[in-house]
Scaffold this motif. Structure first.
Motif, PDB file in Angstrom:
ATOM      1  N   SER A  32       0.724  -1.250   0.015  1.00  0.00           N
ATOM      2  CA  SER A  32      -0.165   0.124   0.067  1.00  0.00           C
ATOM      3  C   SER A  32       0.770   1.235   0.016  1.00  0.00           C
ATOM      4  CB  SER A  32      -1.106   0.108   1.206  1.00  0.00           C
ATOM      5  OG  SER A  32      -0.353   0.070   2.311  1.00  0.00           O
ATOM      6  N   THR A  33       1.737   1.403   0.911  1.00  0.00           N
ATOM      7  CA  THR A  33       2.814   2.438   0.954  1.00  0.00           C
ATOM      8  C   THR A  33       4.220   2.119   1.247  1.00  0.00           C
ATOM      9  OG1 THR A  33       0.977   3.947   2.048  1.00  0.00           O
ATOM     10  CG2 THR A  33       3.001   4.515   2.190  1.00  0.00           C
ATOM     11  N   MET A  34       5.007   2.716   0.577  1.00  0.00           N
ATOM     12  CA  MET A  34       6.467   2.556   0.930  1.00  0.00           C
ATOM     13  C   MET A  34       7.157   3.905   1.360  1.00  0.00           C
ATOM     14  SD  MET A  34       7.582  -0.177  -1.907  1.00  0.00           S
ATOM     15  CE  MET A  34       9.026  -0.759  -1.115  1.00  0.00           C
ATOM     16  N   GLY A  35       8.072   3.780   1.969  1.00  0.00           N
ATOM     17  CA  GLY A  35       8.859   4.859   2.479  1.00  0.00           C
ATOM     18  C   GLY A  35      10.197   4.733   2.860  1.00  0.00           C
ATOM     19  N   TRP A  36      10.948   5.654   3.143  1.00  0.00           N
ATOM     20  CA  TRP A  36      11.987   5.783   3.902  1.00  0.00           C
ATOM     21  C   TRP A  36      12.317   6.520   4.938  1.00  0.00           C
ATOM     22  CZ3 TRP A  36      16.314   3.061   1.768  1.00  0.00           C
ATOM     23  CH2 TRP A  36      16.147   2.809   0.391  1.00  0.00           C
ATOM     24  N   TYR A  37      12.774   5.949   6.138  1.00  0.00           N
ATOM     25  CA  TYR A  37      12.958   6.472   7.398  1.00  0.00           C
ATOM     26  C   TYR A  37      14.673   6.451   7.511  1.00  0.00           C
ATOM     27  CZ  TYR A  37       7.968   5.737   8.733  1.00  0.00           C
ATOM     28  OH  TYR A  37       6.663   5.931   8.770  1.00  0.00           O
ATOM     29  N   ARG A  38      15.010   7.659   8.661  1.00  0.00           N
ATOM     30  CA  ARG A  38      16.489   7.588   8.747  1.00  0.00           C
ATOM     31  C   ARG A  38      16.438   7.905  10.618  1.00  0.00           C
ATOM     32  NH1 ARG A  38      17.942  13.345   6.127  1.00  0.00           N
ATOM     33  NH2 ARG A  38      16.834  14.770   7.611  1.00  0.00           N
ATOM     34  N   GLN A  39      17.703   7.328  10.966  1.00  0.00           N
ATOM     35  CA  GLN A  39      17.966   7.602  12.396  1.00  0.00           C
ATOM     36  C   GLN A  39      19.398   7.816  12.550  1.00  0.00           C
ATOM     37  OE1 GLN A  39      16.809   4.130  14.847  1.00  0.00           O
ATOM     38  NE2 GLN A  39      16.864   5.339  16.603  1.00  0.00           N
ATOM     39  N   ALA A  40      19.592   9.140  13.256  1.00  0.00           N
ATOM     40  CA  ALA A  40      21.016   9.325  13.489  1.00  0.00           C
ATOM     41  C   ALA A  40      21.123   9.049  14.848  1.00  0.00           C
ATOM     42  CB  ALA A  40      20.944  11.088  13.174  1.00  0.00           C
ATOM     43  N   PRO A  41      22.523   8.902  15.089  1.00  0.00           N
ATOM     44  CA  PRO A  41      23.037   8.882  16.599  1.00  0.00           C
ATOM     45  C   PRO A  41      22.509   9.600  17.478  1.00  0.00           C
ATOM     46  CG  PRO A  41      24.806   8.602  15.143  1.00  0.00           C
ATOM     47  CD  PRO A  41      23.653   9.136  14.339  1.00  0.00           C
ATOM     48  N   GLY A  42      21.828   9.093  18.691  1.00  0.00           N
ATOM     49  CA  GLY A  42      21.270  10.066  19.535  1.00  0.00           C
ATOM     50  C   GLY A  42      19.712  10.427  19.258  1.00  0.00           C
ATOM     51  N   LYS A  43      19.376  10.161  17.970  1.00  0.00           N
ATOM     52  CA  LYS A  43      17.976  10.682  17.559  1.00  0.00           C
ATOM     53  C   LYS A  43      17.028   9.614  17.410  1.00  0.00           C
ATOM     54  CE  LYS A  43      19.708  14.951  17.174  1.00  0.00           C
ATOM     55  NZ  LYS A  43      19.051  16.162  18.074  1.00  0.00           N
ATOM     56  N   GLU A  44      15.869   9.984  17.294  1.00  0.00           N
ATOM     57  CA  GLU A  44      14.630   9.197  17.095  1.00  0.00           C
ATOM     58  C   GLU A  44      14.495   8.816  15.852  1.00  0.00           C
ATOM     59  OE1 GLU A  44      11.690   9.957  20.816  1.00  0.00           O
ATOM     60  OE2 GLU A  44      10.908  10.524  18.853  1.00  0.00           O
ATOM     61  N   SER A  50       7.619   9.227   1.836  1.00  0.00           N
ATOM     62  CA  SER A  50       6.628   8.053   1.593  1.00  0.00           C
ATOM     63  C   SER A  50       5.897   8.276   0.335  1.00  0.00           C
ATOM     64  CB  SER A  50       5.781   7.975   2.764  1.00  0.00           C
ATOM     65  OG  SER A  50       4.939   9.070   2.855  1.00  0.00           O
ATOM     66  N   ILE A  51       5.654   6.857  -0.181  1.00  0.00           N
ATOM     67  CA  ILE A  51       4.895   6.954  -1.675  1.00  0.00           C
ATOM     68  C   ILE A  51       3.843   5.910  -1.546  1.00  0.00           C
ATOM     69  CG2 ILE A  51       6.683   5.592  -2.533  1.00  0.00           C
ATOM     70  CD1 ILE A  51       6.210   7.015  -5.390  1.00  0.00           C
ATOM     71  N   THR A  52       2.622   6.243  -1.961  1.00  0.00           N
ATOM     72  CA  THR A  52       1.386   5.582  -1.902  1.00  0.00           C
ATOM     73  C   THR A  52       1.458   4.391  -3.058  1.00  0.00           C
ATOM     74  OG1 THR A  52      -0.153   6.783  -3.014  1.00  0.00           O
ATOM     75  CG2 THR A  52       0.068   7.080  -0.378  1.00  0.00           C
ATOM     76  N   ARG A  53       0.449   3.714  -2.999  1.00  0.00           N
ATOM     77  CA  ARG A  53      -0.069   2.756  -4.158  1.00  0.00           C
ATOM     78  C   ARG A  53      -0.054   3.483  -5.369  1.00  0.00           C
ATOM     79  NH1 ARG A  53      -3.794  -0.595  -2.163  1.00  0.00           N
ATOM     80  NH2 ARG A  53      -2.127  -2.082  -1.780  1.00  0.00           N
ATOM     81  N   ASN A  54      -0.840   4.678  -5.253  1.00  0.00           N
ATOM     82  CA  ASN A  54      -1.295   5.520  -6.269  1.00  0.00           C
ATOM     83  C   ASN A  54      -0.235   6.513  -6.761  1.00  0.00           C
ATOM     84  OD1 ASN A  54      -3.655   4.256  -6.768  1.00  0.00           O
ATOM     85  ND2 ASN A  54      -4.605   5.597  -5.034  1.00  0.00           N
ATOM     86  N   ARG A  55       1.044   6.479  -6.148  1.00  0.00           N
ATOM     87  CA  ARG A  55       2.078   7.439  -6.334  1.00  0.00           C
ATOM     88  C   ARG A  55       2.123   8.848  -5.616  1.00  0.00           C
ATOM     89  NH1 ARG A  55       2.744   2.564  -7.311  1.00  0.00           N
ATOM     90  NH2 ARG A  55       4.058   1.932  -8.992  1.00  0.00           N
ATOM     91  N   SER A  56       1.138   8.804  -4.617  1.00  0.00           N
ATOM     92  CA  SER A  56       1.179  10.188  -4.031  1.00  0.00           C
ATOM     93  C   SER A  56       2.243  10.154  -3.002  1.00  0.00           C
ATOM     94  CB  SER A  56      -0.271  10.287  -3.301  1.00  0.00           C
ATOM     95  OG  SER A  56      -0.052  11.356  -2.452  1.00  0.00           O
ATOM     96  N   THR A  57       2.972  11.300  -2.864  1.00  0.00           N
ATOM     97  CA  THR A  57       4.286  11.427  -2.190  1.00  0.00           C
ATOM     98  C   THR A  57       4.200  12.395  -1.057  1.00  0.00           C
ATOM     99  OG1 THR A  57       5.220  12.951  -3.626  1.00  0.00           O
ATOM    100  CG2 THR A  57       5.524  10.522  -3.999  1.00  0.00           C
ATOM    101  N   ASP A  58       5.022  12.361  -0.081  1.00  0.00           N
ATOM    102  CA  ASP A  58       4.922  13.099   1.247  1.00  0.00           C
ATOM    103  C   ASP A  58       6.541  13.243   1.335  1.00  0.00           C
ATOM    104  OD1 ASP A  58       2.005  12.081   2.204  1.00  0.00           O
ATOM    105  OD2 ASP A  58       2.471  14.276   1.919  1.00  0.00           O
ATOM    106  N   LEU A  78      15.312   6.482  -3.551  1.00  0.00           N
ATOM    107  CA  LEU A  78      15.222   7.840  -3.093  1.00  0.00           C
ATOM    108  C   LEU A  78      16.497   8.492  -3.567  1.00  0.00           C
ATOM    109  CD1 LEU A  78      13.982   9.510  -0.552  1.00  0.00           C
ATOM    110  CD2 LEU A  78      15.667   8.950   0.948  1.00  0.00           C
ATOM    111  N   GLN A  79      16.284   9.610  -4.393  1.00  0.00           N
ATOM    112  CA  GLN A  79      17.420  10.335  -4.940  1.00  0.00           C
ATOM    113  C   GLN A  79      17.451  11.547  -3.984  1.00  0.00           C
ATOM    114  OE1 GLN A  79      19.249   9.825  -7.883  1.00  0.00           O
ATOM    115  NE2 GLN A  79      20.241  11.454  -7.101  1.00  0.00           N
ATOM    116  N   MET A  80      18.855  11.601  -3.491  1.00  0.00           N
ATOM    117  CA  MET A  80      19.300  12.420  -2.399  1.00  0.00           C
ATOM    118  C   MET A  80      20.230  13.491  -3.190  1.00  0.00           C
ATOM    119  SD  MET A  80      19.293  10.403   0.953  1.00  0.00           S
ATOM    120  CE  MET A  80      20.753   9.289   0.340  1.00  0.00           C
TER     121      MET A  80
END
Length: 117
Positions: A32-44, A50-58, A78-80
């Motif tokens: 349904s939805t895919m996304g990228w998360y990140r976690q830095a040292p000492g951070k949550e 994120s991107i939905t099945r219909n390709r809506s992005t946030d 994810l192009q950075m």
């Protein structure tokens, strides 16, 4: 079972670019939805994009205009661009897959991104 495998992390200078890839071991139609998360040292852990099945992005405000998320078949990217030292973190691929009336969360193992100044 579903597996998410990331690749593309590495070390770059500030202002450089990286492209992260994530391949899922399931049909794209079941995600349904895919996304990228990140976690830095000492951070949550935080949502990056994120991107939905219909390709809506946030996007997180901190990466909007610099990062682009896309999805092709059972892969998400994810192009950075214009990377900053504060982008340094472990990046995790994430997917939500419907199962028996609920959405189940799946996570990749993570890939390290390091941006030096």
């Amino acid at each position: 079972q579903v597996q998410l495998v990331e690749s593309g992390g590495g070390w770059v200078q500030a202002g450089g670019s990286l492209r992260l890839s994530c391949a899922a071991s399931t049909s794209a139609s079941s995600i349904s939805t895919m996304g990228w998360y990140r976690q830095a040292p000492g951070k949550e852990r935080e949502l990056v994009a994120s991107i939905t099945r219909n390709r809506s992005t946030d996007y997180a405000d901190s990466v909007r205009g610099r990062f682009t998320i896309s999805r092709v078949n059972v892969a998400v990217y994810l192009q950075m661009n214009s990377l900053k030292p504060e982008d340094t973190a472990i990046y995790y691929c994430h997917a939500i897959i419907p199962s028996n009336g609920r959405g189940l969360n799946y996570w990749g193992q993570g890939t390290q991104v390091t941006v030096s100044s």
